[in-house]
Design a protein around this motif. Structure first.
Motif, PDB file in Angstrom:
ATOM      1  N   ASP B  21       5.296   1.350   9.930  1.00  0.00           N
ATOM      2  CA  ASP B  21       6.387   0.669   9.763  1.00  0.00           C
ATOM      3  C   ASP B  21       5.777   0.305   8.182  1.00  0.00           C
ATOM      4  N   ILE B  22       5.388  -0.090   7.133  1.00  0.00           N
ATOM      5  CA  ILE B  22       4.753   0.132   6.242  1.00  0.00           C
ATOM      6  C   ILE B  22       4.596   1.267   5.153  1.00  0.00           C
ATOM      7  N   ASP B  24       7.020   3.830   6.277  1.00  0.00           N
ATOM      8  CA  ASP B  24       8.671   4.560   6.581  1.00  0.00           C
ATOM      9  C   ASP B  24       8.384   3.199   4.856  1.00  0.00           C
ATOM     10  N   ALA B  25       8.488   2.372   5.319  1.00  0.00           N
ATOM     11  CA  ALA B  25       9.256   1.365   3.667  1.00  0.00           C
ATOM     12  C   ALA B  25       9.235   1.813   2.972  1.00  0.00           C
ATOM     13  N   VAL B  28      11.323   5.065   1.926  1.00  0.00           N
ATOM     14  CA  VAL B  28      12.336   4.471   1.993  1.00  0.00           C
ATOM     15  C   VAL B  28      12.471   3.857   0.462  1.00  0.00           C
ATOM     16  N   LEU B  29      11.425   3.270  -0.805  1.00  0.00           N
ATOM     17  CA  LEU B  29      11.391   2.986  -1.778  1.00  0.00           C
ATOM     18  C   LEU B  29      11.348   4.051  -2.576  1.00  0.00           C
TER      19      LEU B  29
END
Lengths: 505, 505
Positions: B21-22, B24-25, B28-29
């Protein structure tokens, strides 16, 4: 943890930076989800945002955080902190205490409850079925009442809830302020209703090309001093402002093809929030203080730009020309008077978020009184719809036909956000106090607006309010800027003058 | 760590989810920073991305991760894992070993070195000054040579570097494959150069409205089966594809107003990458396996869609009509033959990323041979420019005038990405193998393309390749799909047929 001061400070700061970075990342993901994310990304995105939020939250209430707080509260360590770190510490302690004072399993139960309650509320609102939502609301109120015991209180129990959103605010103060304000507003609204001189709004209800609306909103935002190198405007169903630090503060709006007012005023509203965030001091970047100081002060800025500036006759004495240039056919031959009166139409209505400058505060007072009564044992959740209808009739002279347009209309309670609503009205009150102070200090205010020169106004607000972020409390800001504490008189004067003019009272 | 199997598995999976999750985040950034972020957001954003990347990396090499890996490698635990968790474990171990086998301080030094080297490389490239970059490159090569000792090797030292990007690939295989391929390509290029029948490209070098180009790219992407409910296309300086899970796979392109080819073929290229990611099995969502299996297999898909489909005569026998409809003035009267030959112009050039389908592989071989020589002590960094020029002359018949258009043109080495370049050529080789297999299994391939029906092709690739993500190695996929291991013969046949046609050899 290292026991030497410098080493401990450094590791605390590193800890805080990481927490803030994760929290900001989560905001970016939220923005993306609202603006341009493909719809099949929803599930995965919810998961990723949940992980980041949970991690930032975990860090804010961890034992490690507790140890840091305890260490830096020790007098010999505390005195060595600079002003920023001292304020950071206070803010961390506030969040830490809020969650850690509640037993962990109770808190987890509450998180699950509110998550479920929000989706139940959506259905209940859509079907106007209060009985569906009632058991959830009862439990949420019950748990918040328990929380108040854990958090502690000195005066009124509801003060503890108010304090979270508007530090320093109490029932005692609000009863006085809202009491005076209500009398004045109800009476002013009565006269407005009786006036035969109704503004005409047909002119705003023609077709306005969304692309042109966007252009005009951007034009006005630039005039306000919104920095597009540190922001951008996008379109969403519900307009909002979101900040990832002063260098990147974004807003959204919604273009209604058949209404000129909606996108423009929501842009100015969110633009006001954004000006606040864009102008926070660089010293606070990446810290927990890099944000508006309270809901109320934040709202004072959105309202200031949307209403006090954006719905003033002086503003349109300059900008009507630009509006006509953008929409020559729609606005052909319109007079300043007609335009100004049209954008300031006031009337009783059922829905808070659609209310005008005059009636908006009455919607808030209803919610305030209901919340206060719920937490002081003067009202039970089951009697809420009745209490709502009664107050609507008393203050606004209208009554909802069903709970969907009554006590189910707002999301706040499903998430347990009790104490939040008063901020909106406080924002209006503060904004009038700031206007008064600004005019005294900067007598050219009116002539600036009349010349379309809004930058000196933005600069004044930045210097007096924005730059401080969370370094000062709402009370400190008010006292320094307005020279007194919260006072509804200025808003009454402002609204009375305005509506006397608009409705020729 | 809990010692019971189920409890340990659960906590491991939770740990992995958080790590993913981290990560993937962070993606996105990164996407946001490249597409729409206001420029003043740069500093803060770099900080936030750095924090997230560092956290995901820290988790991938933590002692906790080490304990999980050790626990689940124990035979009695390992046999209880399902196929997905077993593949996840292998992938985690690969990353863990890669970093943990190197002493922590050496690894930190390397991270600092490559961060600095990239900005030095930028300046060196701009000023065409190899001497500026040389000391950094020497140190990067030296450290990678040390790493190979830590990581271990059985055959050629360079195998260890290849293995990271293309599991199973070795110098022995590449020498054979590239050796055969080079002979054929150099000779084919020679014939192409000598051909008097040059395609004409002027028709593509007119003004093409970027908005119309965007429309046409989207039209083609939809035909390919790119799902816009699980993706979007934006504009950036350097086109790329990025995935946040199969439900959100985005691509970017760049519209050159005076060239029809650039945006379209880059859209098809990135679209090919995106089809891979959009069609990974839902079972793998949120795991480390939810990604293409290797650089080479990934590149085979971008090349397949860009070149094998997008630059084929059959494809344009259907889609030329649509191109003319989008650009009636520019393409008035153009024939299929003219159009097809024009988009397949081949010529010797200095810059890899501008090279055509025929010469591209020769650019790669030069880099492969240089890398191999560097790590086997057959070439020193100081002699690199000379080696580069010699090989360029030998393979392509041209020589750079300066190192900026020679050995400094690519970013890869500044980041220590040795072993990466061969993937590009392997992608081309694989793509021809897949085409051969597909035609055998699906004899209607040509008629599908001729009818503009690309979905059966996408479905075939999804079923045979995409769905597996990282569940199968490149070798396993090749053997299953093509029935043999990597084989350059199909690419030679394909290119020979194509350029014989285009250049009327």
């Amino acid at each position: 943890m290292a026991r030497d001061f410098q080493g401990t400070l450094q590791s605390f700061q590193q800890y805080l930076r990481k927490m803030q970075d994760i929290s900001d990342a989560s905001s970016v993901l939220y923005w993306d989800a609202r603006t341009g994310m493909p719809k099949k990304g929803v599930d995965r995105r919810s998961q990723v945002i949940a992980t980041l939020s949970a991690e930032a939250f975990r860090m804010s209430i961890s034992d490690e955080m507790g140890n840091y707080i305890a260490y830096f509260l020790e007098p010999e360590n505390n005195e060595k902190l600079d002003d920023i770190m001292r304020a950071v510490l206070a803010e961390c302690k506030k969040e830490y205490d809020r969650s850690r004072k509640i037993p962990a399993d109770t808190f987890e139960e509450y998180v699950r409850l509110t998550a479920k309650a929000e989706s139940v509320w959506e259905d209940a609102k859509d079907t106007a079925d209060f009985s569906m939502f009632r058991p959830y609301l009862e439990q949420i109120v019950q748990m918040n009442a328990e929380f108040i015991e854990y958090w502690g209180y000195t005066g009124n129990k509801y003060d503890t809830l108010l304090e979270y959103y508007e530090p320093g605010m109490t029932v005692e103060k609000l009863d006085r302020i809202f009491g005076d304000l209500r009398k004045e507003l109800v009476s002013l609204l009565q006269r407005v209703k009786e006036s035969p001189h109704k503004p005409r709004t047909k002119i705003f209800e023609q077709y306005f090309d969304p692309a042109k609306q966007r252009e005009f909103s951007i034009y006005i935002l630039k005039k306000m001093g919104y920095d597009f190198h540190a922001g951008r405007i996008d379109e969403t169903v519900h307009p909002f402002e979101i900040s990832f630090g002063p260098g990147d503060v974004r807003i959204t709006t919604k273009y209604l093809p058949n209404d000129f007012r909606s996108a423009l005023f929501s842009s100015m509203h969110e633009g006001g929030h954004a000006l606040y965030e864009q102008n926070i001091s660089e010293r606070l970047i990446g810290t927990i203080l890099c944000s508006g100081t309270s809901m109320g002060i934040h709202e004072s800025q959105s309202r200031f730009w949307e209403n006090i500036v954006g719905r003033s006759k002086t503003f349109w004495s300059h900008f009507l020309k630009a509006a006509i240039e953008h929409f020559p056919e729609q606005f052909r031959g319109v007079t300043l008077e007609e335009f100004y009166r049209g954008i300031n139409e006031a009337r009783e209505s059922l829905i808070r978020i659609e209310a005008d400058e005059l009636t908006y505060n009455l919607h808030i007072m209803i919610r305030y009184e209901i919340e206060k009564a719920l937490f002081n044992g003067d009202l039970q959740v089951k009697d809420l719809p009745l209490a709502w209808a009664e107050k609507m009739r008393e203050y606004l002279g209208v009554e909802p036909q069903h709970d969907g347009e009554g006590c189910l209309q707002d999301v706040h309670w499903s998430g347990g956000s009790f104490g939040y609503f008063p901020s909106y009205a406080l924002g209006n009150i503060y904004s009038a106090q700031f206007l008064h102070a600004m005019k005294k200090e900067m007598p050219a205010y009116d002539s600036y607006v009349a010349d379309g020169r809004l930058i000196p106004i933005k600069d004044w607000l930045a210097g007096n309010i924005y730059q401080y972020g969370k370094m000062q409390t709402p009370e400190e800001i008010l006292r320094r800027v307005a020279g007194e504490e919260v006072n509804g008189k200025y808003l009454v004067d402002y609204l009375t003058a305005k509506y006397t003019d608009v409705y020729q009272l």
